[in-house]
Design an enzyme around this catalytic site. Sequence first.
Site, PDB file in Angstrom:
ATOM      1  N   ASP A  38       0.828  -1.204   0.000  1.00  0.00           N
ATOM      2  CA  ASP A  38       0.000   0.000   0.000  1.00  0.00           C
ATOM      3  C   ASP A  38       0.867   1.261   0.000  1.00  0.00           C
ATOM      4  O   ASP A  38       2.026   1.229   0.410  1.00  0.00           O
ATOM      5  CB  ASP A  38      -0.903   0.035   1.237  1.00  0.00           C
ATOM      6  CG  ASP A  38      -1.930  -1.090   1.210  1.00  0.00           C
ATOM      7  OD1 ASP A  38      -2.237  -1.588   0.107  1.00  0.00           O
ATOM      8  OD2 ASP A  38      -2.405  -1.460   2.300  1.00  0.00           O
TER       9      ASP A  38
HETATM   10  N1  URA Z   1      -1.416  -6.018   3.688  1.00  0.00           N
HETATM   11  C1  URA Z   1      -1.884  -4.757   3.729  1.00  0.00           C
HETATM   12  O1  URA Z   1      -2.916  -4.487   4.313  1.00  0.00           O
HETATM   13  N2  URA Z   1      -1.183  -3.800   3.097  1.00  0.00           N
HETATM   14  C2  URA Z   1      -0.025  -4.032   2.460  1.00  0.00           C
HETATM   15  O2  URA Z   1       0.575  -3.111   1.922  1.00  0.00           O
HETATM   16  C3  URA Z   1       0.457  -5.354   2.429  1.00  0.00           C
HETATM   17  C4  URA Z   1      -0.265  -6.326   3.048  1.00  0.00           C
END
Ligand code: URA
Length: 239
Positions: A101
């Site tokens: 993310d």
């Molecule tokens: N899980 C999440 O919620 N975000 C990420 O970036 C990776 C795994």
Amino acid sequence: MERLQKVIANLGYASRRKAEELITKGHVQVNGVTVKELGTKVNPSDQIIVDGNLLKQNQKVYFLLNKPRGYISSTNDEKNRKTVIDLIKTKERIYPVGRLDYDTTGALILTNDGELTNLLIHPKNQIEKVYIAKINGILTKEEISKLRNGVYIDKVKTAKAKVRVKKYTKKTNTSLVELTIHEGKNHQVKKMFEAVNHEVIKLHREKFAFLDVQNLKSGEYRIINPKEVKKLYFETTKK
Ligand code: URA
């Protein structure tokens, strides 16, 4: 592995038909040996010489990045935000293996090797990822057990996970939790904690397969060496 005539054509040296002609007429050498057979398979490390000219095959490149916060894990963004590609100096067209993310930090592989990418992100190959999540509150025994055995996100149960509470800070009422999973659903870690009513405040991926980012500062990257690339391929055949 790809057919020799296709590789020669794809490198822009000749049309497919002309490449076939060059091969059958004995103009092509692979690793020093003249090859006249159509359909001979070659891989990117093979040396191909046509009429004495060495063809430069597309080089595969592999990087391990410690992704900083505030970068998007894709090759471009319609909102013009910075992407992880901006952080890496290479002439090759690379892309991230899976996604982290915008606000998640940590281990991210970038490569132009489509075959390895597909193997690493395919759920059946169960590549392990280790996350450190800062969450609000403290996990109860029941919540830990739920996370370990699977919680429902978007009506689908998550696979078994490893959970280890590393620290609880009373002052801020937050916990640091290590979560090891081998799936890669969208926002999986955040949603897993959400399923047991805890919000993820910060998220860092410490490890992807055996590759960790402990020696890389935020935004730094390194080349993944050929031995490690081999090991990554091997990881995908274990399950
Ligand atoms: N899980 C999440 O919620 N975000 C990420 O970036 C990776 C795994």
